[in-house]
Design a protein around this motif. Structure first.
Motif, PDB file in Angstrom:
ATOM      1  N   GLN A 113       0.718  -1.206   0.110  1.00 12.09           N
ATOM      2  CA  GLN A 113       0.006   0.041  -0.274  1.00 12.09           C
ATOM      3  C   GLN A 113       1.054   1.296   0.340  1.00 12.09           C
ATOM      4  O   GLN A 113       2.086   1.470   0.820  1.00 12.09           O
ATOM      5  N   GLU A 114       0.885   2.439  -0.717  1.00 10.06           N
ATOM      6  CA  GLU A 114       1.084   3.765  -0.589  1.00 10.06           C
ATOM      7  C   GLU A 114       0.791   4.047   0.304  1.00 10.06           C
ATOM      8  O   GLU A 114       1.796   5.387   0.549  1.00 10.06           O
ATOM      9  N   SER A 115      -0.270   4.231   1.288  1.00 12.19           N
ATOM     10  CA  SER A 115      -0.476   4.865   2.142  1.00 12.19           C
ATOM     11  C   SER A 115       0.672   4.385   3.255  1.00 12.19           C
ATOM     12  O   SER A 115       0.801   5.177   4.910  1.00 12.19           O
ATOM     13  N   CYS A 116       1.203   3.374   3.107  1.00 13.03           N
ATOM     14  CA  CYS A 116       2.297   2.867   4.846  1.00 13.03           C
ATOM     15  C   CYS A 116       3.136   3.876   4.592  1.00 13.03           C
ATOM     16  O   CYS A 116       3.517   4.024   3.832  1.00 13.03           O
ATOM     17  N   ASP A 117       4.291   2.997   5.399  1.00 16.80           N
ATOM     18  CA  ASP A 117       5.058   3.697   6.482  1.00 16.80           C
ATOM     19  C   ASP A 117       6.178   3.622   4.918  1.00 16.80           C
ATOM     20  O   ASP A 117       7.104   3.960   4.844  1.00 16.80           O
ATOM     21  N   ARG A 118       6.062   2.350   4.307  1.00 17.27           N
ATOM     22  CA  ARG A 118       7.571   1.166   3.672  1.00 17.27           C
ATOM     23  C   ARG A 118       6.752   1.474   2.060  1.00 17.27           C
ATOM     24  O   ARG A 118       6.758  -0.209   2.245  1.00 17.27           O
ATOM     25  N   PRO A 119       5.835   2.713   1.972  1.00 18.25           N
ATOM     26  CA  PRO A 119       5.671   1.269   0.264  1.00 18.25           C
ATOM     27  C   PRO A 119       6.542   0.763  -0.303  1.00 18.25           C
ATOM     28  O   PRO A 119       8.161   1.538  -0.781  1.00 18.25           O
ATOM     29  N   TYR A 120       6.190  -0.111  -1.518  1.00 17.10           N
ATOM     30  CA  TYR A 120       7.645  -0.630  -1.620  1.00 17.10           C
ATOM     31  C   TYR A 120       7.795   0.381  -3.516  1.00 17.10           C
ATOM     32  O   TYR A 120       9.453   0.036  -3.513  1.00 17.10           O
ATOM     33  N   THR A 121       6.608   1.076  -4.323  1.00 18.16           N
ATOM     34  CA  THR A 121       6.639   1.469  -5.191  1.00 18.16           C
ATOM     35  C   THR A 121       8.298   3.234  -4.764  1.00 18.16           C
ATOM     36  O   THR A 121       8.932   3.363  -5.494  1.00 18.16           O
ATOM     37  N   SER A 122       8.667   2.818  -3.531  1.00 22.05           N
ATOM     38  CA  SER A 122       9.514   3.892  -3.407  1.00 22.05           C
ATOM     39  C   SER A 122      10.785   3.442  -2.970  1.00 22.05           C
ATOM     40  O   SER A 122      11.449   3.869  -2.428  1.00 22.05           O
ATOM     41  N   HIS A 123      10.966   1.897  -2.697  1.00 22.50           N
ATOM     42  CA  HIS A 123      12.400   1.502  -2.503  1.00 22.50           C
ATOM     43  C   HIS A 123      13.210   1.210  -4.255  1.00 22.50           C
ATOM     44  O   HIS A 123      12.506   1.281  -5.350  1.00 22.50           O
ATOM     45  N   LYS A 124      14.675   1.832  -4.329  1.00 20.91           N
ATOM     46  CA  LYS A 124      15.272   2.075  -5.210  1.00 20.91           C
ATOM     47  C   LYS A 124      14.916   0.045  -6.311  1.00 20.91           C
ATOM     48  O   LYS A 124      15.255   0.108  -6.980  1.00 20.91           O
ATOM     49  N   ARG A 125      14.594  -1.184  -5.357  1.00 21.35           N
ATOM     50  CA  ARG A 125      14.601  -2.067  -5.984  1.00 21.35           C
ATOM     51  C   ARG A 125      13.505  -2.248  -6.998  1.00 21.35           C
ATOM     52  O   ARG A 125      13.569  -3.381  -7.579  1.00 21.35           O
ATOM     53  N   TYR A 126      12.606  -1.682  -6.691  1.00 21.79           N
ATOM     54  CA  TYR A 126      11.323  -1.412  -7.269  1.00 21.79           C
ATOM     55  C   TYR A 126      11.336  -0.683  -8.808  1.00 21.79           C
ATOM     56  O   TYR A 126      11.639  -1.849  -9.949  1.00 21.79           O
ATOM     57  N   LYS A 127      12.489   0.142  -8.942  1.00 24.45           N
ATOM     58  CA  LYS A 127      13.089   0.693 -10.130  1.00 24.45           C
ATOM     59  C   LYS A 127      14.016  -0.201 -10.799  1.00 24.45           C
ATOM     60  O   LYS A 127      13.727  -0.299 -12.435  1.00 24.45           O
ATOM     61  N   LYS A 128      14.848  -1.354  -9.678  1.00 22.86           N
ATOM     62  CA  LYS A 128      15.303  -2.409 -10.572  1.00 22.86           C
ATOM     63  C   LYS A 128      14.658  -3.123 -11.870  1.00 22.86           C
ATOM     64  O   LYS A 128      15.409  -3.387 -12.274  1.00 22.86           O
ATOM     65  N   SER A 129      13.714  -3.819 -10.726  1.00 27.22           N
ATOM     66  CA  SER A 129      12.663  -4.554 -11.005  1.00 27.22           C
ATOM     67  C   SER A 129      11.966  -4.314 -12.410  1.00 27.22           C
ATOM     68  O   SER A 129      11.776  -4.555 -13.396  1.00 27.22           O
ATOM     69  N   LEU A 130      11.763  -2.389 -12.509  1.00 31.36           N
ATOM     70  CA  LEU A 130      11.660  -2.685 -13.688  1.00 31.36           C
ATOM     71  C   LEU A 130      12.778  -2.541 -14.752  1.00 31.36           C
ATOM     72  O   LEU A 130      12.191  -3.035 -16.477  1.00 31.36           O
ATOM     73  N   ASP A 131      13.790  -2.067 -14.474  1.00 34.00           N
ATOM     74  CA  ASP A 131      15.026  -1.853 -15.340  1.00 34.00           C
ATOM     75  C   ASP A 131      14.936  -3.510 -15.730  1.00 34.00           C
ATOM     76  O   ASP A 131      15.960  -3.258 -16.706  1.00 34.00           O
TER      77      ASP A 131
END
Length: 230
Positions: free
Chosen positions: A80-98
């Motif tokens: 969830q984006e409203s939580c304390d640490r949303p996954y999409t804010s982590h660099k590994r999310y961007k790396k998973s897309l790349d």
């Protein structure tokens, strides 16, 4: 004359190189890229040799050289984006897309069960839809596979209490994933059910699977992928 010979040589070299590259492409097909998206359970927290015994690592060993399995787990992160640490804010999310994956395995939701994170099933599913879409819109057009969060056993292990992860809400999150997979027509793997009767997988703290638990998750994913023709 010398210039003509050099030109002929370069032309022959270019043709030979093109033939070699073609042969390599035909004899060495590209690997199927699998992105394992998740939290600390995917990352392999508490597992001594994560590079060998985390569930993505064990899955890669089971699948073999025709597959490239990458671990994009981020400890403590939520769906969830409203939580304390949303996954999409982590660099590994961007790396998973790349990574340009062919297959994306998503196993998130455990940290969403904390009292200050969980809002509702509807909010959880809304953000899940957006995460799924972010992968589906990639140029590689990956197949997205949903995985329910694992069962947790905080009532049996005192060390689990600081995590504030709630077993009952983990069940709600798992149900939400099942419903969403059905709604969107996506394949899903029920890790919650697979781990529900195996507290021995979580002996260290009731939340994170040990090497045996990671192996059970990897084996479940492996068998599902093979059943689906990957």
């Amino acid at each position: 004359m010398r210039q003509k010979k050099l030109s002929d040589y370069l032309l022959r070299f270019a043709v030979l190189l093109a033939v070699i590259l073609l042969v390599l492409r035909l004899t060495c097909p590209s690997q199927t890229r699998i992105a394992c998206v998740g939290d600390s359970i995917t990352y392999g927290a508490t597992i001594r040799d994560k590079s060998h015994d985390s569930y993505p690592a064990q899955l890669g060993t089971m699948l073999g050289r025709k597959y490239s399995v990458k671990n994009f787990g981020a400890s403590g992160y939520t769906l969830q984006e409203s939580c304390d640490r949303p996954y999409t804010s982590h660099k590994r999310y961007k790396k998973s897309l790349d990574f340009k994956p062919d297959v994306v395995l998503i196993m998130l939701g455990t940290n969403d069960t904390k009292p200050y994170n969980w809002i509702s099933t509807e909010a959880f599913q809304d953000d899940y839809r957006q995460l799924i879409l972010s992968y589906q819109e990639l140029p590689s057009r990956p197949d997205v596979i949903l995985m329910t969060p694992a069962s947790v056993f905080p009532e049996n292990f005192n060390p689990a209490k600081p995590y504030k992860i709630r077993a009952g809400v983990a069940g709600e999150a798992a149900k939400a994933v099942r419903e969403l997979a059905k709604e969107l027509g996506l394949p899903f793997i029920d890790i919650h059910e697979v781990t529900a009767s195996h507290p021995e997988f979580f002996l260290q703290d009731g939340v994170h699977p040990n090497e045996l638990g990671a192996k059970a998750i990897a084996r479940t994913v492996y068998e599902a992928l093979k059943d689906w023709g990957y």
